[in-house]
Motif scaffolding. Structure first.
Motif, PDB file in Angstrom:
ATOM      1  N   ALA A 238      -1.636  -1.845  -2.131  1.00  0.00           N
ATOM      2  CA  ALA A 238      -1.082  -0.632  -2.745  1.00  0.00           C
ATOM      3  C   ALA A 238       0.405  -0.506  -2.445  1.00  0.00           C
ATOM      4  O   ALA A 238       1.201  -0.142  -3.319  1.00  0.00           O
ATOM      5  CB  ALA A 238      -1.839   0.592  -2.249  1.00  0.00           C
ATOM      6  N   THR A 239       0.804  -0.810  -1.225  1.00  0.00           N
ATOM      7  CA  THR A 239       2.219  -0.716  -0.862  1.00  0.00           C
ATOM      8  C   THR A 239       3.045  -1.723  -1.654  1.00  0.00           C
ATOM      9  O   THR A 239       4.133  -1.400  -2.149  1.00  0.00           O
ATOM     10  CB  THR A 239       2.397  -0.962   0.644  1.00  0.00           C
TER      11      THR A 239
ATOM     12  N   SER B 204       2.323  -2.984  -4.586  1.00  0.00           N
ATOM     13  CA  SER B 204       2.349  -2.536  -5.984  1.00  0.00           C
ATOM     14  C   SER B 204       3.325  -1.385  -6.158  1.00  0.00           C
ATOM     15  O   SER B 204       4.053  -1.314  -7.156  1.00  0.00           O
ATOM     16  CB  SER B 204       0.959  -2.089  -6.428  1.00  0.00           C
TER      17      SER B 204
END
Length: 66
Positions: free
Chosen positions: A25-26, A28
């Motif tokens: 997530a980071t 992305s």
């Protein structure tokens, strides 16, 4: 005095899975906004890459110039 050995701690799979998901997530979050911006910059100034590459190569090949 006793010998101090490092204590080995094992994390549960759910914690490791959460860390992995957070890492994806980071990555992305940092990458995805740049993709549309890169496309917009290419539309606004189609020769931006060539100008930037020329400037960088000029600096690398002739670094003594101010």
């Amino acid at each position: 005095m006793g010998s101090s050995r490092p204590v080995e701690v094992s994390l549960p799979r759910s914690v490791l899975r959460g860390y992995g998901l957070g890492s994806v997530a980071t990555g992305s979050f940092g990458t995805v906004p740049g993709l549309p911006l890169n496309a917009l910059l290419d539309l606004a100034a189609p020769h931006t890459r060539e100008v930037l590459l020329t400037a960088v190569l000029d600096r690398l090949l002739r670094p003594s110039r101010p």
